[in-house]
Design an enzyme around this catalytic site. Sequence first.
Site, PDB file in Angstrom:
ATOM      1  N   TYR A   1      23.024 135.706  57.411  1.00 41.24           N
ATOM      2  CA  TYR A   1      24.481 135.748  57.172  1.00 41.24           C
ATOM      3  C   TYR A   1      25.241 136.268  58.394  1.00 41.24           C
ATOM      4  CZ  TYR A   1      28.953 137.150  55.115  1.00 41.24           C
ATOM      5  OH  TYR A   1      30.294 137.327  54.874  1.00 41.24           O
TER       6      TYR A   1
ATOM      7  N   SER B   1      33.512 137.643  59.486  1.00 48.65           N
ATOM      8  CA  SER B   1      33.200 138.912  58.826  1.00 48.65           C
ATOM      9  C   SER B   1      32.930 139.989  59.861  1.00 48.65           C
ATOM     10  CB  SER B   1      31.943 138.744  57.963  1.00 48.65           C
ATOM     11  OG  SER B   1      31.500 139.989  57.474  1.00 48.65           O
TER      12      SER B   1
HETATM   13  N1  LIG Z   1      33.374 139.898  49.990  1.00 49.64           N
HETATM   14  C1  LIG Z   1      33.519 140.554  51.122  1.00 49.64           C
HETATM   15  O1  LIG Z   1      33.609 141.790  51.166  1.00 49.64           O
HETATM   16  C2  LIG Z   1      33.597 139.772  52.421  1.00 49.64           C
HETATM   17  C3  LIG Z   1      33.600 140.491  53.628  1.00 49.64           C
HETATM   18  C4  LIG Z   1      33.684 139.785  54.822  1.00 49.64           C
HETATM   19  C5  LIG Z   1      33.775 138.404  54.806  1.00 49.64           C
HETATM   20  N2  LIG Z   1      33.756 137.726  53.625  1.00 49.64           N
HETATM   21  C6  LIG Z   1      33.878 136.268  53.685  1.00 49.64           C
HETATM   22  O2  LIG Z   1      34.901 135.874  52.792  1.00 49.64           O
HETATM   23  C7  LIG Z   1      34.569 134.630  52.166  1.00 49.64           C
HETATM   24  C8  LIG Z   1      34.574 134.790  50.655  1.00 49.64           C
HETATM   25  O3  LIG Z   1      33.584 135.762  50.310  1.00 49.64           O
HETATM   26  P1  LIG Z   1      33.237 136.085  48.775  1.00 49.64           P
HETATM   27  O4  LIG Z   1      32.518 137.379  48.772  1.00 49.64           O
HETATM   28  O5  LIG Z   1      34.418 135.896  47.930  1.00 49.64           O
HETATM   29  O6  LIG Z   1      32.167 134.938  48.499  1.00 49.64           O
HETATM   30  P2  LIG Z   1      31.798 134.248  47.112  1.00 49.64           P
HETATM   31  O7  LIG Z   1      30.342 133.943  47.165  1.00 49.64           O
HETATM   32  O8  LIG Z   1      32.301 135.043  45.954  1.00 49.64           O
HETATM   33  O9  LIG Z   1      32.607 132.895  47.168  1.00 49.64           O
HETATM   34  C9  LIG Z   1      32.164 131.800  47.919  1.00 49.64           C
HETATM   35  C10 LIG Z   1      32.440 130.561  47.118  1.00 49.64           C
HETATM   36  O10 LIG Z   1      31.941 129.441  47.857  1.00 49.64           O
HETATM   37  C11 LIG Z   1      31.407 128.518  46.919  1.00 49.64           C
HETATM   38  N3  LIG Z   1      30.452 127.640  47.583  1.00 49.64           N
HETATM   39  C12 LIG Z   1      29.220 127.978  48.037  1.00 49.64           C
HETATM   40  N4  LIG Z   1      28.605 126.896  48.534  1.00 49.64           N
HETATM   41  C13 LIG Z   1      29.472 125.862  48.398  1.00 49.64           C
HETATM   42  C14 LIG Z   1      29.397 124.470  48.716  1.00 49.64           C
HETATM   43  N5  LIG Z   1      28.289 123.942  49.274  1.00 49.64           N
HETATM   44  N6  LIG Z   1      30.469 123.684  48.459  1.00 49.64           N
HETATM   45  C15 LIG Z   1      31.590 124.207  47.882  1.00 49.64           C
HETATM   46  N7  LIG Z   1      31.700 125.509  47.528  1.00 49.64           N
HETATM   47  C16 LIG Z   1      30.646 126.321  47.789  1.00 49.64           C
HETATM   48  C17 LIG Z   1      30.731 129.397  45.874  1.00 49.64           C
HETATM   49  O11 LIG Z   1      30.505 128.691  44.670  1.00 49.64           O
HETATM   50  C18 LIG Z   1      31.730 130.541  45.753  1.00 49.64           C
HETATM   51  O12 LIG Z   1      32.675 130.304  44.737  1.00 49.64           O
HETATM   52  C19 LIG Z   1      33.211 134.236  52.740  1.00 49.64           C
HETATM   53  O13 LIG Z   1      33.376 133.341  53.823  1.00 49.64           O
HETATM   54  C20 LIG Z   1      32.621 135.552  53.222  1.00 49.64           C
HETATM   55  O14 LIG Z   1      31.712 135.366  54.259  1.00 49.64           O
HETATM   56  C21 LIG Z   1      33.665 138.372  52.445  1.00 49.64           C
END
Ligand SMILES: NC(=O)c1ccc[n+]([C@@H]2O[C@H](COP(=O)([O-])OP(=O)(O)OC[C@H]3O[C@@H](n4cnc5c(N)ncnc54)[C@H](O)[C@@H]3O)[C@@H](O)[C@H]2O)c1
Length: 290
Positions: free
Chosen positions: A179, A166
């Site tokens: 985070y 990220s």
């Molecule tokens: N949303 C953003 O703007 C953004 C920005 C930068 C990076 N990211 C990265 O992108 C990725 C997705 O982000 P997001 O916002 O869609 O997150 P999100 O929380 O919507 O999705 C994460 C998923 O991981 C699952 N999860 C959590 N713990 C788990 C476990 N122990 N076993 C199996 N599944 C598990 C959750 O149930 C969820 O469905 C992440 O790695 C996040 O750090 C997101």
Amino acid sequence: MRGWDIFEGQPYLAFPSLLLPHSSKGRYMSSDSLKGKVAIVTGGGTLFGAAVAKTLINDGAKVMIVEINTESGSAAAKACGATFFHGDVTDDSSISKLVESVISSWGRVDILVNLACSYDDSGADSTRAQWTNTLNVNIASAAILAAAVRPYMAKQGGGSIINLTSISSSVAQTGRWIYPVSKAALVQLTRNMAMDYAGDKIRVNSVSPGWTWSAIMDMLSKGDRKKTDRVAAPFHLTGRVGDPEEVANVISFLASDKASVVTGADWAADGGYSAMGPEQAVPAIPLLEA
Ligand SMILES: NC(=O)c1ccc[n+]([C@@H]2O[C@H](COP(=O)([O-])OP(=O)(O)OC[C@H]3O[C@@H](n4cnc5c(N)ncnc54)[C@H](O)[C@@H]3O)[C@@H](O)[C@H]2O)c1
């Protein structure tokens, strides 16, 4: 309540309507760059993970979504044509069963996308339990999963691992300690993995998105994409948040043989967030003359 507090406990998981893939403006560009390849996508139950799974499928891969939330994981898998595995990436026996299931279904594993994450973070007030749990999901699980697929990739003659990091890995953000630290560690872990897996022809890279239209953005803005773009505009050169499919296209590229020379790298998929300095895209020098 601070803006990011909403991340704690991931409350939007209670809103299944947010979990289905967002229909983006034709950003799925099918190809056959992953034809014959098998992929694991962890945390594929929400907008972002489902978009990654769908993109890899559109590019020819077979995909297993691993998700702790049965409802969202099975709905996302059904919607994008992936196979669903109900699993917890912090549980070693769950990881073993997952890999067994992939191998018994398809006989190989070529791609691992470590996308599951925890946003649980109370900044300076974080408890030891929050530190332990978030670092466990975001860092340790990526390492253990990589170790679990490695022997199969090595036997096949190679593979590609992509860790979701990220923009938070390299800047300070108010009220967030765990985070960003977890994502910074994952950028470093990517280099370590790339070094030690190179002999097995396994490439390891990370992708660092900027603000991306995702379940949390959908929930916080109450589905208002225009407002989300407006808020993001001052700190993204593109003047908007990214679509998950745009980030997924970068992941798909790194997963493909087209990226054969790329390993140990952190790829910005952030609309120029990391290129912009504190002056933002505003001419600051003329302010001296005003
Ligand atoms: N949303 C953003 O703007 C953004 C920005 C930068 C990076 N990211 C990265 O992108 C990725 C997705 O982000 P997001 O916002 O869609 O997150 P999100 O929380 O919507 O999705 C994460 C998923 O991981 C699952 N999860 C959590 N713990 C788990 C476990 N122990 N076993 C199996 N599944 C598990 C959750 O149930 C969820 O469905 C992440 O790695 C996040 O750090 C997101």
